[in-house]
Design a protein around this motif. Structure first.
Motif: not given
Length: 478
Positions: A370-384
């Protein structure tokens, strides 16, 4: 304006009527001892008053979900009001009630365990993985935004803000539920309600006209309503994330009759919040075209900030900051807590790891990704998050359907919403960019075929159950 006010009235009336129907079908018994007492451990199993549990449940399932999702869904126009009302009363609140009450009836069991009990072990393994992935995605997606805002308002860098937030996550995830969540989160839940009501009242007092119902698709990008609206507005209508949060409160409820207030009631409250923000989104910027431009310029956080500060002044600015920073952090916190509880069940079952050691071993594996993923693009995460979220919701509805079928109760109350969400999820994953990106018409056709196959399976289950019931009745007569 009439459509907006009528929609809110329907949600309120629906709570006082349909929730009692759902409760009667489930069949409560306040003589049953709840897990808060039978499994008391002063960590997760701790009795709480129903009003406190309701506010915590609202905060856990909501956060910024019914705000950001409703604002994005407002791009489709007033048709969003229909989905919020119908989705909330007949799918989302039913989903939340059964996910909470089934957990309560099974000693506070987590969602994957309930799936395994009623849909089989293979589905349990699948949904265990999907649920934990969803929790990690939600925690990551709901952390990046607040960290960016903290970095812009304080001397802290974005990385330092992320580290600070996750340090809090680690502490909150392992502390007893009544130490942080039980004491502070009811207050934050009240802020969420106050924020939405203030926006709603201010919106009604302005000269802006809230649009009335039209079935036309007003999306400026001409994106189809089906199934995208049902995925865009999940919190406020139906959200699978809620089924992962309900067991947290199922372990604190004192009486089974409190379940209607805590689970069904919190979902209806979230529906009202979503209605208010959907109305604000499609009204404040002069239509869906203006809203799309505002979203492109400042994202959902910028839209919420502009609406709040314009309608409520300094108070609105304070509420916007509290909302954009605190609410997603609390959602990320409980997302990791529920994923920790899921992993803890696995560790206890397969490796016999219990106590504080088990809690720590279960928390670290979900916190690191979760910590690692929080550093990448928010919109990319939200799509999934969207598609995964509604897949989990669909599985929970089928779990509740099989439970009612097994108990020979009115299973259609869950079965019909389950079929509806099966069609939504099937079509969405076929059509969406994060899925197979098939042409729209082809996605509709294949999604329809998948839904028909599932419907045939469902009907076969109903007939088989009826035959078993008749055989048992005949043998008893003989």
């Amino acid at each position: 304006m009439f459509t907006f006010l009528f929609a809110i009235a329907l949600l309120i009336v629906g709570y006082f009527t349909y929730s009692k129907v759902v409760e009667r079908i489930f069949g409560i018994n306040d003589e049953n001892q709840t897990p808060a007492y039978s499994n008391s451990d002063a960590i997760d199993y701790t009795p709480m008053p129903w009003w406190k549990a309701s506010l915590i449940q609202l905060l856990n399932i909501a956060g910024l979900g019914p705000i950001f999702g409703a604002v994005a869904g407002a791009l489709y126009g007033p048709v969003a009001f229909i989905w919020i009302v119908i989705g909330c009363l007949f799918a989302g609140a039913v989903h939340d009630y059964f996910s909470g009450m089934l957990s309560l009836r099974h000693n506070g069991a987590q969602f994957p365990s309930l799936v395994g009990r009623y849909l089989g072990n293979t589905m349990r393994v699948f949904i265990n993985v999907v649920s934990i992935i969803l929790m990690v995605l939600v925690a990551a997606a709901f952390t990046a935004g607040p960290a960016q805002l903290i970095a812009s308002l304080t001397p802290l860098t974005f990385t330092a803000a992320i580290i600070l937030i996750f340090a809090y996550f680690l502490v909150a995830a392992v502390l007893p539920v009544n130490k942080v969540i039980g004491r502070i989160y009811p207050f934050f839940g009240a802020i969420l309600i106050f924020m939405a009501v203030s926006i709603g009242v201010a919106l009604l007092l302005t000269d802006r006209s809230i649009p009335n119902l039209t079935l036309s698709n007003l999306h400026p990008g001409e994106l189809p309503i089906w199934p995208l609206l049902m995925v865009t507005i999940s919190c406020g209508a139906i959200s699978g994330f809620h089924s992962t949060q309900s067991p947290i409160l199922a372990r604190t409820i004192k009486k089974e009759s409190h379940g209607r207030k805590v689970f069904y009631g919190a979902m209806v409250a979230e529906g009202v919040i979503a209605l208010i923000w959907a109305a604000a989104g499609m009204t404040f910027f002069g239509g869906t075209g203006g809203l799309q431009e505002a979203l492109a310029a400042g994202g959902p956080a910028g839209v919420v900030n502009e609406i709040s500060t314009t309608l409520l002044g300094t108070l609105g600015g304070i509420l916007a900051i509290l909302g954009v920073i605190i609410l997603p952090i609390t959602t990320g916190d409980t997302a990791l807590r529920s994923s920790r509880m899921m992993v803890s069940e696995l560790l206890t079952k397969f490796f016999k790891v219990r106590g504080l050691k088990g809690i720590l071993f279960a928390t670290i594996p979900v916190t690191i990704p979760a910590f690692w993923l929080s550093t990448i693009d928010y919109t990319f995460l939200w799509r999934y998050v969207g598609g995964t979220n509604q897949l989990v919701a669909t599985v929970m509805l089928w779990t509740a359907t099989m439970y009612l079928l097994e108990k020979q109760k009115f299973h259609w109350i869950c079965g019909i919403p389950a079929l509806f969400m099966t069609a939504v999820v099937s079509t969405y994953f076929l059509y969406a960019p994060e899925g197979f990106s098939l042409p729209y018409e082809l996605s509709l056709s294949i999604g329809g075929v998948i839904t028909v196959i599932i419907a045939i399976w469902y009907i076969s289950k109903v007939r088989k159950n009826k035959q078993l019931t008749e055989q048992t009745s005949n043998s008893n007569v003989a």
